[in-house]
Design an enzyme around this catalytic site. Structure first.
Site, PDB file in Angstrom:
ATOM      1  N   ARG A  62      -8.423 -15.241 -15.653  1.00  0.00           N
ATOM      2  CA  ARG A  62      -7.400 -15.403 -14.820  1.00  0.00           C
ATOM      3  C   ARG A  62      -6.068 -16.319 -15.313  1.00  0.00           C
ATOM      4  O   ARG A  62      -4.736 -16.191 -14.786  1.00  0.00           O
ATOM      5  CB  ARG A  62      -7.670 -15.725 -13.541  1.00  0.00           C
ATOM      6  CG  ARG A  62      -6.457 -15.636 -12.542  1.00  0.00           C
ATOM      7  CD  ARG A  62      -6.981 -15.451 -11.080  1.00  0.00           C
ATOM      8  NE  ARG A  62      -8.196 -15.989 -10.477  1.00  0.00           N
ATOM      9  CZ  ARG A  62      -8.049 -17.643 -10.301  1.00  0.00           C
ATOM     10  NH1 ARG A  62      -7.178 -18.116 -10.427  1.00  0.00           N
ATOM     11  NH2 ARG A  62      -9.052 -17.990  -9.826  1.00  0.00           N
ATOM     12  N   TYR A 115      14.690   0.497 -10.084  1.00  0.00           N
ATOM     13  CA  TYR A 115      13.278   0.991  -9.742  1.00  0.00           C
ATOM     14  C   TYR A 115      13.016   1.319  -8.400  1.00  0.00           C
ATOM     15  O   TYR A 115      13.228   0.132  -7.628  1.00  0.00           O
ATOM     16  CB  TYR A 115      12.350   0.582 -10.905  1.00  0.00           C
ATOM     17  CG  TYR A 115      10.957   0.864 -10.545  1.00  0.00           C
ATOM     18  CD1 TYR A 115      10.343   2.190 -10.514  1.00  0.00           C
ATOM     19  CD2 TYR A 115      10.153   0.089  -9.723  1.00  0.00           C
ATOM     20  CE1 TYR A 115       9.342   2.847 -10.601  1.00  0.00           C
ATOM     21  CE2 TYR A 115       8.665   0.718  -9.400  1.00  0.00           C
ATOM     22  CZ  TYR A 115       8.433   1.975  -9.959  1.00  0.00           C
ATOM     23  OH  TYR A 115       7.061   2.464  -9.651  1.00  0.00           O
ATOM     24  N   ASP A 187      15.692  -6.470 -16.034  1.00  0.00           N
ATOM     25  CA  ASP A 187      14.521  -5.551 -16.177  1.00  0.00           C
ATOM     26  C   ASP A 187      14.706  -4.651 -17.411  1.00  0.00           C
ATOM     27  O   ASP A 187      15.950  -4.025 -17.440  1.00  0.00           O
ATOM     28  CB  ASP A 187      14.527  -4.592 -14.815  1.00  0.00           C
ATOM     29  CG  ASP A 187      13.267  -3.871 -14.872  1.00  0.00           C
ATOM     30  OD1 ASP A 187      12.921  -3.427 -16.293  1.00  0.00           O
ATOM     31  OD2 ASP A 187      12.742  -3.343 -13.904  1.00  0.00           O
ATOM     32  N   LYS A 212       5.322   1.651 -19.409  1.00  0.00           N
ATOM     33  CA  LYS A 212       6.197   2.427 -20.061  1.00  0.00           C
ATOM     34  C   LYS A 212       6.405   2.784 -21.486  1.00  0.00           C
ATOM     35  O   LYS A 212       5.284   2.893 -22.394  1.00  0.00           O
ATOM     36  CB  LYS A 212       7.641   2.436 -19.491  1.00  0.00           C
ATOM     37  CG  LYS A 212       7.450   1.998 -17.955  1.00  0.00           C
ATOM     38  CD  LYS A 212       7.238   3.281 -17.047  1.00  0.00           C
ATOM     39  CE  LYS A 212       6.694   2.828 -15.704  1.00  0.00           C
ATOM     40  NZ  LYS A 212       7.811   2.431 -14.873  1.00  0.00           N
TER      41      LYS A 212
HETATM   42  C1  LIG Z   1       8.034   1.604 -13.519  1.00  0.00           C
HETATM   43  C2  LIG Z   1       9.102   0.593 -13.581  1.00  0.00           C
HETATM   44  C3  LIG Z   1       8.717  -0.480 -12.880  1.00  0.00           C
HETATM   45  C4  LIG Z   1       7.408  -1.062 -12.241  1.00  0.00           C
HETATM   46  O1  LIG Z   1       6.622  -1.269 -13.005  1.00  0.00           O
HETATM   47  P1  LIG Z   1       4.917  -0.761 -12.920  1.00  0.00           P
HETATM   48  O2  LIG Z   1       4.195  -1.000 -14.422  1.00  0.00           O
HETATM   49  O3  LIG Z   1       4.876   0.489 -12.243  1.00  0.00           O
HETATM   50  O4  LIG Z   1       4.398  -1.608 -11.841  1.00  0.00           O
HETATM   51  C5  LIG Z   1       9.851  -1.496 -12.735  1.00  0.00           C
HETATM   52  N1  LIG Z   1      11.022  -1.599 -13.327  1.00  0.00           N
HETATM   53  C6  LIG Z   1      11.192  -0.232 -14.029  1.00  0.00           C
HETATM   54  C7  LIG Z   1      12.463   0.067 -14.542  1.00  0.00           C
HETATM   55  C8  LIG Z   1      10.166   0.779 -13.864  1.00  0.00           C
HETATM   56  O5  LIG Z   1      10.543   1.792 -14.653  1.00  0.00           O
END
Ligand SMILES: *Cc1c(COP(=O)(O)O)cnc(C)c1O
Length: 398
Positions: A62, A115, A187, A212
């Site tokens: 963890r 998002y 992000d 992604k």
């Molecule tokens: C999918 C996504 C998230 C969230 O991520 P998870 O891995 O699904 O928790 C955050 N920001 C963007 C731009 C995303 O496309």
């Protein structure tokens, strides 16, 4: 012996070798998956010293684990940051970073096109602990500056934004943040470090949904935050340890493996996306196409300034609104109707009713997520096959 990490490498070399060295214990070239919860101490004293932070070593998965660490090192290297921390999802990384910076009564100023999960966190969940997030139109940075007050602890932006592909000037936001002595969080999920490196433009923290493009194969959910070593250490020994949103060793391994091909995948995603955006732009069933690589994108100049490429995400508005969009999504044969993005497979979805259904209907319209807006994550298939599929599906719209 080779495989020694060098800061001067070009990014495609970093992608392949950035996790560094062979396994110390065995010389294994592939990163081993350390599938263990706990680590034996050499002696009682060694254990106590590791706990006190006086000696390097692993304690418990963890907190840290060598497979997680390989992924973290590589992400820090690729983003040009001092350190990185892996999480079990993008949302765990985003919520973790915000919670580590804020206490009740504080606020964050954020861009308004996000998002859907981030929007839900900001407008529903964090306010329950009296952390307010002020979402403003970040395409004009003055809106961000105007929303800052004495209780603002960070600026948070997503660029290009999911799903409208609108952009925010990272350098300008960083200047505003630093004038107020607060960090800028970006992000960077859509462009990845291959096409955009926010830390080099002045940002303080980068977050990713590694689910992604970083993983790239649609087989794992994960997140990561990159920033200064002090901040990342605090995040690890605070929010991560106490809230427990960790990544599994297997998922960390999948990300290290995914990163090896990030450069060639991103090149192909982009090449395909450019061809498809140009095809859609002149299609009679399509009203408008949003892709930063098109000269018609209102922020094409900013895209060229702060990105080294335009990525693989496109959104477009079909004529005939929601019904036409549904016909299109029900008619594709190669492209998969699914949320998520950044996979080698092409994926299509309807933000208004799916990923962004967390927005109130009036807010959707205000940020440009119209009823007819369709989001396409362009895969690495042959672009002619993707175009043929879109063509036959668009033809089904009356
Ligand atoms: C999918 C996504 C998230 C969230 O991520 P998870 O891995 O699904 O928790 C955050 N920001 C963007 C731009 C995303 O496309």
């Amino acid at each position: 012996m080779g495989h020694k990490v060098n800061k001067n490498w070009k990014i495609s070399t970093m992608c392949v070798h950035g996790a560094g060295g062979y396994d110390k214990a065995t010389g294994a070239v592939g990163k081993p998956i350390y599938q263990t919860s706990t680590f034996a101490f050499e002696s009682a004293r060694a254990g106590a010293e590791i706990f006190l932070g006086e000696r390097e070593g692993y304690v418990y998965t963890r907190i840290s684990n060598p497979t997680q660490e390989a992924f973290e090192k590589e992400m820090a290297f690729l983003e040009g940051g001092e350190a990185a921390l892996a999480f079990g999802s993008g949302m765990a990384a985003i919520s973790g970073v915000i919670m580590s910076l804020c206490k009740n009564g504080d606020n964050v100023v954020s861009s308004d096109t996000l998002y859907g999960g981030s929007h839900q966190l900001f407008t529903e969940t964090l306010p329950r602990w009296d952390i307010q997030v002020r979402e403003v139109d970040g395409t004009d940075c003055r809106n961000i500056a105007d929303a800052i007050d004495k209780k603002t602890r960070a600026i948070y932006i997503e660029t290009p934004a999911n799903p409208t592909m609108s952009l925010i000037d990272i350098e300008q936001c960083a200047a505003i943040a630093h004038k107020h002595g607060i960090p800028l969080i970006v992000d960077n999920t859509f462009p990845t470090p291959y096409f955009q490196q926010p830390l080099k433009l002045g940002a303080d923290v980068v977050v990713h949904s590694a689910t992604k493009y970083i993983g790239g194969h649609g087989d794992t959910v994960a997140g990561v935050a990159i920033g200064k070593k002090d901040f990342i250490d605090e995040l690890r020994m605070g929010i991560l340890r106490d809230m427990g949103g960790i990544i599994s060793p297997l998922n960390a391994w999948l990300l290290v493996r995914g990163l090896k091909t990030l450069a060639i995948r991103m090149e192909r995603h982009q090449e395909n996306a450019m061809q498809i955006a140009k095809y859609l732009q002149f299609h009679p069933k399509v009203n408008s196409v949003f892709y930063p690589g098109l000269t018609t994108h209102p922020q094409h100049a900013l895209a060229k300034k702060q990105m080294s490429g335009f990525g693989g995400m496109i959104s477009f508005e079909v004529k005939g609104g929601r019904k036409a969009g549904e016909t299109l999504m029900n008619s594709v044969e190669l492209i998969t109707l699914a949320v998520s993005l950044g996979d080698v497979d092409s994926l299509i979805e309807h933000p208004g009713s799916m990923t962004h259904s967390t927005y109130a209907p009036e807010d959707l319209a205000a940020v440009g997520i119209t009823e007819g807006l369709v989001r396409l994550s362009v895969g690495i298939e042959d672009p002619k096959d993707i175009i043929n599929d879109l063509s036959q599906a668009l033809n089904k719209i009356n």
